[in-house]
Design a protein around this motif. Structure first.
Motif, PDB file in Angstrom:
ATOM      1  N   PRO A 137      20.326   0.048  -7.415  1.00  0.00           N
ATOM      2  CA  PRO A 137      21.308  -0.952  -7.882  1.00  0.00           C
ATOM      3  C   PRO A 137      20.699  -2.264  -8.359  1.00  0.00           C
ATOM      4  N   ALA A 138      19.436  -2.503  -8.047  1.00  0.00           N
ATOM      5  CA  ALA A 138      18.820  -3.769  -8.446  1.00  0.00           C
ATOM      6  C   ALA A 138      18.719  -3.872  -9.963  1.00  0.00           C
ATOM      7  N   LYS A 139      19.091  -5.035 -10.490  1.00  0.00           N
ATOM      8  CA  LYS A 139      19.006  -5.269 -11.929  1.00  0.00           C
ATOM      9  C   LYS A 139      17.709  -5.973 -12.316  1.00  0.00           C
ATOM     10  N   ASP A 140      17.070  -6.599 -11.330  1.00  0.00           N
ATOM     11  CA  ASP A 140      15.822  -7.302 -11.589  1.00  0.00           C
ATOM     12  C   ASP A 140      15.017  -7.390 -10.295  1.00  0.00           C
ATOM     13  N   LEU A 141      13.860  -8.019 -10.366  1.00  0.00           N
ATOM     14  CA  LEU A 141      12.994  -8.112  -9.201  1.00  0.00           C
ATOM     15  C   LEU A 141      13.658  -8.892  -8.075  1.00  0.00           C
ATOM     16  N   LYS A 142      14.345  -9.951  -8.414  1.00  0.00           N
ATOM     17  CA  LYS A 142      15.036 -10.752  -7.400  1.00  0.00           C
ATOM     18  C   LYS A 142      16.055  -9.907  -6.646  1.00  0.00           C
ATOM     19  N   GLY A 143      16.805  -9.076  -7.369  1.00  0.00           N
ATOM     20  CA  GLY A 143      17.793  -8.208  -6.731  1.00  0.00           C
ATOM     21  C   GLY A 143      17.144  -7.160  -5.855  1.00  0.00           C
ATOM     22  N   PHE A 144      15.997  -6.620  -6.302  1.00  0.00           N
ATOM     23  CA  PHE A 144      15.284  -5.624  -5.511  1.00  0.00           C
ATOM     24  C   PHE A 144      14.785  -6.234  -4.206  1.00  0.00           C
ATOM     25  N   ILE A 145      14.221  -7.416  -4.288  1.00  0.00           N
ATOM     26  CA  ILE A 145      13.733  -8.099  -3.089  1.00  0.00           C
ATOM     27  C   ILE A 145      14.868  -8.325  -2.104  1.00  0.00           C
ATOM     28  N   ALA A 146      16.024  -8.721  -2.620  1.00  0.00           N
ATOM     29  CA  ALA A 146      17.185  -8.991  -1.761  1.00  0.00           C
ATOM     30  C   ALA A 146      17.639  -7.742  -1.027  1.00  0.00           C
ATOM     31  N   GLN A 147      17.661  -6.603  -1.718  1.00  0.00           N
ATOM     32  CA  GLN A 147      18.163  -5.395  -1.064  1.00  0.00           C
ATOM     33  C   GLN A 147      17.143  -4.805  -0.088  1.00  0.00           C
ATOM     34  N   VAL A 148      15.836  -5.005  -0.357  1.00  0.00           N
ATOM     35  CA  VAL A 148      14.836  -4.563   0.615  1.00  0.00           C
ATOM     36  C   VAL A 148      14.972  -5.387   1.894  1.00  0.00           C
ATOM     37  N   LYS A 149      15.185  -6.683   1.743  1.00  0.00           N
ATOM     38  CA  LYS A 149      15.361  -7.544   2.909  1.00  0.00           C
ATOM     39  C   LYS A 149      16.630  -7.185   3.676  1.00  0.00           C
ATOM     40  N   ALA A 150      17.641  -6.741   2.951  1.00  0.00           N
ATOM     41  CA  ALA A 150      18.912  -6.392   3.592  1.00  0.00           C
ATOM     42  C   ALA A 150      18.853  -5.039   4.298  1.00  0.00           C
ATOM     43  N   ASN A 151      17.785  -4.278   4.022  1.00  0.00           N
ATOM     44  CA  ASN A 151      17.637  -2.947   4.633  1.00  0.00           C
ATOM     45  C   ASN A 151      16.245  -2.809   5.239  1.00  0.00           C
ATOM     46  N   PRO A 152      15.946  -3.574   6.275  1.00  0.00           N
ATOM     47  CA  PRO A 152      14.595  -3.560   6.856  1.00  0.00           C
ATOM     48  C   PRO A 152      14.190  -2.180   7.362  1.00  0.00           C
ATOM     49  N   GLY A 153      12.933  -1.823   7.066  1.00  0.00           N
ATOM     50  CA  GLY A 153      12.399  -0.548   7.541  1.00  0.00           C
ATOM     51  C   GLY A 153      12.832   0.666   6.752  1.00  0.00           C
ATOM     52  N   LYS A 154      13.563   0.482   5.661  1.00  0.00           N
ATOM     53  CA  LYS A 154      14.092   1.626   4.922  1.00  0.00           C
ATOM     54  C   LYS A 154      13.426   1.835   3.563  1.00  0.00           C
ATOM     55  N   TYR A 155      12.539   0.936   3.188  1.00  0.00           N
ATOM     56  CA  TYR A 155      11.889   1.048   1.885  1.00  0.00           C
ATOM     57  C   TYR A 155      10.388   1.258   2.037  1.00  0.00           C
ATOM     58  N   ASN A 156       9.836   2.077   1.149  1.00  0.00           N
ATOM     59  CA  ASN A 156       8.389   2.193   1.041  1.00  0.00           C
ATOM     60  C   ASN A 156       8.005   2.114  -0.433  1.00  0.00           C
ATOM     61  N   PHE A 157       6.729   1.969  -0.695  1.00  0.00           N
ATOM     62  CA  PHE A 157       6.258   1.961  -2.085  1.00  0.00           C
ATOM     63  C   PHE A 157       5.046   2.861  -2.196  1.00  0.00           C
ATOM     64  N   GLY A 158       4.933   3.525  -3.320  1.00  0.00           N
ATOM     65  CA  GLY A 158       3.816   4.423  -3.544  1.00  0.00           C
ATOM     66  C   GLY A 158       2.728   3.781  -4.378  1.00  0.00           C
ATOM     67  N   SER A 159       1.491   4.229  -4.147  1.00  0.00           N
ATOM     68  CA  SER A 159       0.358   3.786  -4.959  1.00  0.00           C
ATOM     69  C   SER A 159      -0.471   5.001  -5.324  1.00  0.00           C
ATOM     70  N   TYR A 160      -1.423   4.823  -6.246  1.00  0.00           N
ATOM     71  CA  TYR A 160      -2.277   5.944  -6.615  1.00  0.00           C
ATOM     72  C   TYR A 160      -3.573   5.975  -5.816  1.00  0.00           C
ATOM     73  N   GLY A 161      -3.545   5.352  -4.631  1.00  0.00           N
ATOM     74  CA  GLY A 161      -4.676   5.464  -3.719  1.00  0.00           C
ATOM     75  C   GLY A 161      -4.864   4.223  -2.877  1.00  0.00           C
ATOM     76  N   ALA A 162      -5.315   4.412  -1.649  1.00  0.00           N
ATOM     77  CA  ALA A 162      -5.591   3.279  -0.771  1.00  0.00           C
ATOM     78  C   ALA A 162      -6.704   2.428  -1.357  1.00  0.00           C
ATOM     79  N   GLY A 163      -6.482   1.118  -1.390  1.00  0.00           N
ATOM     80  CA  GLY A 163      -7.485   0.210  -1.910  1.00  0.00           C
ATOM     81  C   GLY A 163      -7.489   0.057  -3.412  1.00  0.00           C
ATOM     82  N   THR A 164      -6.537   0.685  -4.111  1.00  0.00           N
ATOM     83  CA  THR A 164      -6.450   0.566  -5.565  1.00  0.00           C
ATOM     84  C   THR A 164      -5.587  -0.629  -5.950  1.00  0.00           C
ATOM     85  N   SER A 165      -5.546  -0.921  -7.252  1.00  0.00           N
ATOM     86  CA  SER A 165      -4.720  -2.028  -7.743  1.00  0.00           C
ATOM     87  C   SER A 165      -3.274  -1.885  -7.306  1.00  0.00           C
ATOM     88  N   SER A 166      -2.731  -0.666  -7.398  1.00  0.00           N
ATOM     89  CA  SER A 166      -1.316  -0.484  -7.067  1.00  0.00           C
ATOM     90  C   SER A 166      -1.051  -0.732  -5.584  1.00  0.00           C
TER      91      SER A 166
END
Length: 323
Positions: A137-166
């Motif tokens: 539902p987030a329309k922008d980064l600000k909205g995404f940050i707000a919904q992650v804060k509103a749902n603690p412990g329910k979000y994760n993010f993926g990267s292409y490897g530990a220690g990489t840029s992502s």
């Protein structure tokens, strides 16, 4: 007293001539066997795509096999270590990504990214993007940050490897925005994108080249770098949205083991520079959403040293550790 005769003089002159000709001989004799181009990530990602493109062009011009070998795992360190320990004869080359100079503050490595490699050139330069699911539902980064804060412990993010840029970019977002997203590392960009397409992740930091074919399958909220991506002119940068330290761009760079004779290194560097100037190669790289590289070995060495300092500071700020 040692007398100098015409014979000894001629012998000395001949020896000096051979020494002077040695670099040229070393260069002309190279390559004298197949060249192995090691990709430290799985097939299908941007690193693999770029590596195969460069390998094909060099093989065609030199009429010498250039074999691409994927040695994936451990955030690229398996492939990196293989090349670091290879014979320094110019027949083993690494196509590394920025992670190679980001990892020293994060983990014990079996090689030194500065002492055990010789830079050749950057092949391409890459922004990264924060992608979420189209249904988010987030329309922008600000909205995404707000919904992650509103749902603690329910979000994760993926990267292409530990220690990489992502990975670093995700933890930087956690730190600056006060989030608690859990990092989920994958063994390369291609598996990461597959997870996003399969709906297994709510968010991911993906390099622009790997993400480019799938931009319509994601919702992109922000891009790294000092300016917007031409392929995503409506997506603002992190800096535009109030976050800092997202200006550094990732890169894909060619390296050889330390100790390769300079004439051999220079010959390969000249060939790589030639390839990167070819119109079809430039079009292919730019079509991936990347900027074309092509620096000299000396220029690339300075980039590596500068970026290493920048990322060491970011890692210190975010307190990233690899468990």
């Amino acid at each position: 007293m040692k007398l100098t005769t015409r014979r000894t003089t001629l012998a000395t002159m001949a020896a000096l001539g051979m020494l002077a000709a040695a670099p040229a001989l070393a260069q002309s004799a190279y390559p004298n066997q197949p060249i192995k181009l090691v990709i430290p990530y799985p097939a299908g990602g941007a690193t693999d795509t770029l590596g195969r493109l460069i390998a094909q062009k060099i093989q065609e011009n030199w009429n010498n096999p250039v074999v691409v070998e994927n040695r994936a795992g451990a955030g690229g360190t398996i492939g990196n270590n293989f090349v670091a320990k290879a014979a320094p004869d110019g027949h083993t080359v690494l196509l590394a990504i920025t992670a190679i100079i980001q990892q020293p503050p994060l983990m014990q490595l079996p090689y030194d990214p500065v002492k055990d490699f010789q830079p050749i050139t950057r092949v391409a330069i890459s922004p990264s993007l924060l992608a979420v699911q189209p249904s988010d539902p987030a329309k922008d980064l600000k909205g995404f940050i707000a919904q992650v804060k509103a749902n603690p412990g329910k979000y994760n993010f993926g990267s292409y490897g530990a220690g990489t840029s992502s990975h670093i970019q995700g933890e930087l977002l956690n730190t600056q925005a006060g989030l608690d997203m859990v990092h989920v590392p994958y063994q390369g960009a291609a598996p990461l994108v597959a997870a996003m397409l399969g709906g297994q992740l709510p968010a991911a930091f993906i390099d622009s080249a790997t993400a480019r074919p799938h931009l319509k399958s994601f919702k992109v909220l922000a891009v790294t770098g000092p300016s917007r991506m031409p392929a995503l002119p409506d997506v603002p940068t992190f800096a535009e949205q109030g976050l800092h330290s997202y200006e550094p761009l990732g890169w894909f760079g060619l390296l050889m083991p330390a100790g390769v004779p300079k004439p051999v290194l220079d010959k390969f560097a000249a060939e790589a520079a030639r390839v990167l100037k070819l119109p079809d190669v430039r079009a292919r790289i730019e079509g991936l959403g990347l900027f074309v590289g092509g620096e000299t070995p000396e220029e690339f060495a300075k980039v590596m040293q500068s970026d290493a300092k920048v990322y060491a500071n970011i890692i210190k700020e975010t307190k990233i550790t690899l468990k």
